[in-house]
Scaffold this motif. Structure first.
Motif, PDB file in Angstrom:
ATOM      1  N   THR A  78      43.688  17.080  46.178  1.00 20.48           N
ATOM      2  CA  THR A  78      43.457  16.578  44.821  1.00 20.48           C
ATOM      3  C   THR A  78      43.288  17.749  43.857  1.00 20.48           C
ATOM      4  N   VAL A  79      43.947  17.700  42.715  1.00 20.30           N
ATOM      5  CA  VAL A  79      43.804  18.745  41.710  1.00 20.30           C
ATOM      6  C   VAL A  79      42.373  18.744  41.167  1.00 20.30           C
ATOM      7  N   VAL A  80      41.728  19.921  41.218  1.00 20.29           N
ATOM      8  CA  VAL A  80      40.348  20.041  40.742  1.00 20.29           C
ATOM      9  C   VAL A  80      40.213  21.092  39.644  1.00 20.29           C
ATOM     10  N   GLY A 104      43.285  26.133  31.549  1.00 16.14           N
ATOM     11  CA  GLY A 104      43.170  24.810  30.935  1.00 16.14           C
ATOM     12  C   GLY A 104      41.729  24.381  30.761  1.00 16.14           C
ATOM     13  N   SER A 105      41.557  23.167  30.276  1.00 14.97           N
ATOM     14  CA  SER A 105      40.203  22.662  30.039  1.00 14.97           C
ATOM     15  C   SER A 105      39.550  22.157  31.323  1.00 14.97           C
ATOM     16  N   THR A 145      49.856  39.746  31.878  1.00 15.78           N
ATOM     17  CA  THR A 145      49.594  38.500  31.162  1.00 15.78           C
ATOM     18  C   THR A 145      48.265  37.935  31.637  1.00 15.78           C
ATOM     19  N   ASN A 146      47.435  37.483  30.725  1.00 16.00           N
ATOM     20  CA  ASN A 146      46.180  36.840  31.095  1.00 16.00           C
ATOM     21  C   ASN A 146      46.450  35.365  31.381  1.00 16.00           C
ATOM     22  N   LEU A 147      46.287  34.942  32.633  1.00 19.02           N
ATOM     23  CA  LEU A 147      46.504  33.540  32.987  1.00 19.02           C
ATOM     24  C   LEU A 147      45.315  32.670  32.604  1.00 19.02           C
ATOM     25  N   GLY A 148      44.130  33.267  32.535  1.00 19.60           N
ATOM     26  CA  GLY A 148      42.953  32.529  32.090  1.00 19.60           C
ATOM     27  C   GLY A 148      41.961  32.217  33.188  1.00 19.60           C
ATOM     28  N   GLU A 149      40.913  31.508  32.795  1.00 20.85           N
ATOM     29  CA  GLU A 149      39.826  31.150  33.707  1.00 20.85           C
ATOM     30  C   GLU A 149      40.184  29.897  34.497  1.00 20.85           C
ATOM     31  N   TRP A 150      39.659  29.817  35.733  1.00 22.81           N
ATOM     32  CA  TRP A 150      39.941  28.621  36.551  1.00 22.81           C
ATOM     33  C   TRP A 150      38.705  27.997  37.180  1.00 22.81           C
TER      34      TRP A 150
END
Length: 474
Positions: free
Chosen positions: A293-295, A300-301, A213-218
């Motif tokens: 802190t979430v960065v 996602g965007s 599965t491609n989780l995507g870019e981060w």
């Protein structure tokens, strides 16, 4: 810039306060030591060519070019006739069994390394190879091969046909730097870069034993970075590694590389700047800075960006030839450690030829989070004498070992707060070209430092490829 100045001062102060870094080491714990136990030859005539100052069989950013699993050690390389080969041996054995996996190296590009991974869910060996900002080749073994190595023959029939996708999953037409990571719950992840140097993004894919599965870019490539010389609006994040600790946290140190050379004092340098750090507690889906802190969110965007606060743990401008993709490791308490290297300011504030200047004046530094949660940094008093990368491991007592170009090994004790760095093995007799590939898994499994190196050669004359083993403190 005020925040960076304060952090730089804090790190500089940390270097002279080793008591804070003593961690969990006890006075009775042994210090670092290496005892050479043997050397084996993988290939007396492995392919040899120098590109980007490195070798395709020995680029230290490979993860993994050498690994240990269930009593066997595995290695991958290209032969003199450019065939991709995977070898295995019983741990401690002097001979290797090899198979060709049906792929030949397409170009004299040292980035086209072979990386291995093991999916515990189904006992397969996975290979990703021959990719530098274009397509890749993927090969996987039959299920169960890694779980029953003594009972299953080591033949080419145990491997599937080479593919240009992950079982049908096409990731990107500009793919580089494959790194396989085994998750704590038995899955296998593939870290890679989308697009190109100076304008690229990090991404993840995941294999659950059934499908990819491609989780995507981060990480993101946009935003404005400004130095005292100029600005850049595109970049890529180069990882020093991506590793799970024993508690399941995923750690990654990194440096940024800017696309616009205007950020440098001289065009002969390199646009790498700053050492950053992020972590994830949900298998790489959400990324946090040092403060928690979430960065960034994978796929996602909101991606980890150069403009995010709290990323930099060791600030450095682009004028010191900071190396990308160096090395990292986690200790027994899950604390992150890294090796970074650059030309310190005492040798000047502007490098004009990053290869020559790093070779003449480059130094490696040990950056780590201590028991109180503060970042500390110690210069390792060993000249690089090379433009290339240094690797880092920690033993069961959390002693640190830096494996320098040419196979030199230095060590420092946890008990000293990592202030007593000294040479343990000078590399004499190896005739090693430069960077080495470490078996990270073997360090934890049986207390052995095992690394792969290739002998120096000239032009495109093939040379011998070896694995050397050192026993660490028991």
């Amino acid at each position: 810039m005020h925040r960076r100045t304060l952090l730089a001062a804090a790190l500089a102060g940390a270097v002279v306060t080793p008591a804070l870094a003593s961690g969990t080491a006890r006075a009775a714990d042994p210090g670092p030591s290496v005892t050479r136990t043997g050397t084996t030859t993988l290939d007396s005539q492995a392919v040899f060519f120098v590109s980007y100052d490195g070798l395709v069989n020995n680029n230290s950013f490979q993860k993994n070019g050498l690994l240990t699993y269930k009593g066997y050690q595995y290695a991958v390389w290209y032969t003199a006739d450019r065939n991709a080969v995977v070898g295995r041996r019983v741990l401690g054995a002097s001979t290797w069994s090899t198979v060709k996996v049906g792929h030949t190296l397409k170009a004299n590009d040292s980035h086209n390394v072979i990386s291995m991974g093991v999916s515990k869910a189904d006992g397969r060996l996975h290979l990703n190879m021959d990719s530098h900002s274009d397509g890749f080749t993927y090969v996987k073994s039959v299920a169960g091969l890694m779980d029953n190595p003594g009972g299953l023959s080591w033949t080419a029939s145990r491997f599937g046909a080479p593919q240009s996708t992950l079982d049908g999953l096409a990731l990107t037409s500009q793919f580089t730097y494959p790194q396989f990571i085994a998750t704590p719950d038995g899955k296998l992840q593939l870290s890679y870069r989308v697009a190109v140097s100076g304008n690229g993004r990090n991404a993840l894919a995941e294999y659950d034993g059934t499908k990819w599965t491609n989780l995507g870019e981060w990480s993101g490539s946009t935003g404005t970075y400004t130095s005292e010389h100029g600005s850049s609006t595109a970049r890529n994040m180069y990882l020093h590694g991506i590793d799970y600790d024993r508690n399941g946290r995923l750690h990654s140190f990194f440096t940024w590389r800017e696309q616009n050379g205007a950020v440098m004092c001289n065009s002969g340098g390199i646009t790498n700047h700053d050492t950053g750090y992020v972590y994830s507690d949900d298998r790489g889906r959400t990324w946090r800075n040092n403060a928690g802190t979430v960065v960034g969110v994978t796929g996602g965007s909101d991606k980890v960006s150069v403009t995010d606060a709290g990323l930099v743990v060791d600030p450095l401008n682009p004028d010191h030839s900071l190396m990308n993709q160096e090395s990292q490791f986690t200790d027994s308490a899950g604390r992150p450690h890294a090796i970074i290297s650059y030309v310190p300011g005492r040798f000047g504030q502007c490098t004009t030829n990053y290869v020559a200047d790093r070779t003449a004046n480059g130094r490696a530094f040990h950056v780590r989070k201590n028991a109180s949660g503060a970042w500390q940094k110690t210069e390792i008093p060993v000249p690089l004498n090379s433009s290339q990368r240094t690797k880092l491991i920690l033993d069961k007592y959390d002693n640190a070992y830096a494996i320098f170009p040419f196979g030199r090994i230095a060590g420092a004790s946890a008990a000293s707060g990592y202030t007593d760095w000294k040479i343990l093995f000078d590399g004499s007799g190896l005739n090693a070209f430069g960077e080495v590939v470490i078996d990270e898994m073997r360090v934890a499994q049986d207390g052995v430092l095992s690394f792969m190196y290739q002998e120096k050669s000239s032009g495109t004359t093939p040379s011998a490829l070896h694995v050397i083993d050192f026993r660490l403190p028991a």
